[in-house]
Design an enzyme around this catalytic site. Structure first.
Site, PDB file in Angstrom:
ATOM      1  N   HIS A 125       0.813  -1.221   0.000  1.00 40.10           N
ATOM      2  CA  HIS A 125       0.000   0.000   0.000  1.00 40.10           C
ATOM      3  C   HIS A 125       0.849   1.276   0.000  1.00 40.10           C
ATOM      4  O   HIS A 125       0.322   2.356  -0.295  1.00 40.10           O
ATOM      5  CB  HIS A 125      -0.926   0.045   1.219  1.00 40.10           C
ATOM      6  CG  HIS A 125      -1.991  -0.991   1.223  1.00 40.10           C
ATOM      7  ND1 HIS A 125      -2.856  -1.177   0.163  1.00 40.10           N
ATOM      8  CD2 HIS A 125      -2.339  -1.911   2.159  1.00 40.10           C
ATOM      9  CE1 HIS A 125      -3.686  -2.164   0.445  1.00 40.10           C
ATOM     10  NE2 HIS A 125      -3.392  -2.632   1.646  1.00 40.10           N
ATOM     11  N   ASP A 162      -3.031 -10.621  -2.175  1.00 37.58           N
ATOM     12  CA  ASP A 162      -3.522 -10.066  -0.919  1.00 37.58           C
ATOM     13  C   ASP A 162      -5.015  -9.740  -1.037  1.00 37.58           C
ATOM     14  O   ASP A 162      -5.526  -9.466  -2.128  1.00 37.58           O
ATOM     15  CB  ASP A 162      -2.740  -8.797  -0.583  1.00 37.58           C
ATOM     16  CG  ASP A 162      -2.966  -8.311   0.834  1.00 37.58           C
ATOM     17  OD1 ASP A 162      -2.165  -8.659   1.717  1.00 37.58           O
ATOM     18  OD2 ASP A 162      -3.943  -7.564   1.073  1.00 37.58           O
ATOM     19  N   HIS A 164      -6.417  -7.094  -0.132  1.00 36.37           N
ATOM     20  CA  HIS A 164      -6.552  -5.685  -0.490  1.00 36.37           C
ATOM     21  C   HIS A 164      -5.719  -5.367  -1.733  1.00 36.37           C
ATOM     22  O   HIS A 164      -4.632  -5.905  -1.913  1.00 36.37           O
ATOM     23  CB  HIS A 164      -6.083  -4.801   0.665  1.00 36.37           C
ATOM     24  CG  HIS A 164      -6.749  -5.111   1.966  1.00 36.37           C
ATOM     25  ND1 HIS A 164      -6.209  -5.993   2.879  1.00 36.37           N
ATOM     26  CD2 HIS A 164      -7.924  -4.672   2.487  1.00 36.37           C
ATOM     27  CE1 HIS A 164      -7.012  -6.074   3.930  1.00 36.37           C
ATOM     28  NE2 HIS A 164      -8.063  -5.287   3.715  1.00 36.37           N
ATOM     29  N   ASP A 249      -4.454 -12.794   4.171  1.00 35.39           N
ATOM     30  CA  ASP A 249      -5.750 -12.313   4.633  1.00 35.39           C
ATOM     31  C   ASP A 249      -6.911 -12.771   3.754  1.00 35.39           C
ATOM     32  O   ASP A 249      -8.065 -12.444   4.040  1.00 35.39           O
ATOM     33  CB  ASP A 249      -5.763 -10.791   4.784  1.00 35.39           C
ATOM     34  CG  ASP A 249      -5.021 -10.060   3.696  1.00 35.39           C
ATOM     35  OD1 ASP A 249      -4.605 -10.703   2.715  1.00 35.39           O
ATOM     36  OD2 ASP A 249      -4.841  -8.829   3.808  1.00 35.39           O
TER      37      ASP A 249
END
Length: 351
Positions: A125, A162, A164, A249
């Protein structure tokens, strides 16, 4: 297989607070798993080093690097609503990026067949000039640019599974046709980017492949996406190295996610990437840890990934693919083909 691991107790010194999901306990449980009877002594430890300033500046601005450096030794600094530092965070962040670069060097040179950087803080990120989503420096982006500049590689594939979307990684390379970014992610969800139509810009058009997913996808669906979308694109791109942003995740019981991937599903994704790397780049691939917040699921899933990488186990992809929901997948694959069929010939026939 000679599989390297990047591990160091200094990664645990990035302390985020008692109630933060990106806790030092994430690596603690993984490092303890590596001492179990069936895992101990099976991997080569990669010598960990700090990333050089010039390596950080290949992705981040000097002003931002100085901002993170200024937190060194300070009790608590908030860089973002979700992202803070402790006295050891800057050191851990340097070692995370540098440890990954060292693993990449050892795989490119042939000292290792593949490697897994078990590091934190995570990175995908982090933007050029700001921290975001638990991330300080964008480890995988730095690693990709390092591989290009220091080892003269021409084409690198980044696979991001991931939960996200890796906004920072996408932004680092969306105008670059030498680094292909492929992402599966829950959508719409944090950070809000990663729509199908975000496909790169300028000469990089077509070299960002986003596969946004609704919640509820499991082992079969994920593996089918890798086999039907990632594989044809990757084989046409012909990368010389594959890097993986491995977010755990998407595990079925992750407290931040809504996906249903099991430890066996992670082994399947790893096997899919290994098969692609064997066809494209002599098996050269390196994984770096991103998210994953269920501690037991994190330990169990990383274990299955490592066993696959090292040849200690071989998952049957056919059994996993048989559990996929084909109706959902057909619509998804057709959508990706509509966006990217002009860039990647292999996608036209896939639906």
């Amino acid at each position: 297989m000679k599989t390297g691991i990047v591990k160091d107790k200094r990664y645990l010194e990035h302390r985020t607070g008692d109630f933060h999901p990106e806790t030092h306990k994430r690596l603690k449980v993984i490092y303890e798993m590596l001492e179990e009877v069936d895992m101990a002594g099976k991997f080569v430890e990669v010598p960990v080093r700090r990333a050089e300033r010039d390596e950080l500046l290949m992705i981040h601005s000097g002003r931002y690097v100085d901002l993170v450096a200024a937190t060194d030794g300070k009790p608590h600094c908030s860089l973002d609503p979700d992202t803070s530092t402790s006295p050891g965070s800057y050191e851990a962040a340097l070692l995370a990026a540098g440890g990954l670069c060292q693993a990449i060097s050892m795989v490119i040179s042939g000292e290792l067949d593949n490697a897994f950087a078990l590091v934190r803080p995570p990175g995908h990120h982090a933007e050029r000039d700001r921290a975001m989503g638990f991330c300080l420096f964008n480890n995988v982006a730095i690693g990709a640019r390092y591989a290009k500049e220091s080892h003269n590689l021409k084409r690198i594939l980044i696979v991001d599974w991931d939960l996200h979307h890796g906004n920072g990684t996408q932004h680092s390379f969306e105008e670059d046709d030498s680094i292909l970014y492929f992402s599966t992610h829950q959508y719409p969800f944090y950070p809000g980017s990663g729509a199908f139509e975000q496909a790169g810009k300028g000469k990089g058009e077509g070299f960002t492949v986003n596969v946004p997913l609704p919640a509820g996808y499991g082992d079969g669906e994920y593996l089918e996406i890798f086999e039907k979308i990632l594989k044809p694109v990757a084989l046409e791109f012909e990368p010389e190295l594959i890097l993986v942003s491995a977010g755990i995740d998407i595990y079925m019981d992750d407290p931040l996610g809504g996906m249903r991937v099991t430890p066996g599903g992670f082994a399947g994704l790893t096997r899919s990437v290994m098969d692609i790397s064997n066809e494209c780049c002599d098996g050269k691939f390196v994984i770096t840890l991103e998210g994953g917040y269920n501690l037991q699921g994190l330990s169990d899933s990383v274990k299955e990934i490592l066993k696959e990488m090292a040849g200690l186990a071989t998952i049957d992809k056919g059994l996993i693919l048989g559990r996929a929901d084909q109706n959902r997948l057909d619509r998804l694959i057709k959508h990706v083909a509509r966006v990217h069929g002009g860039s990647w010939k292999g996608l036209i026939a896939s639906p």
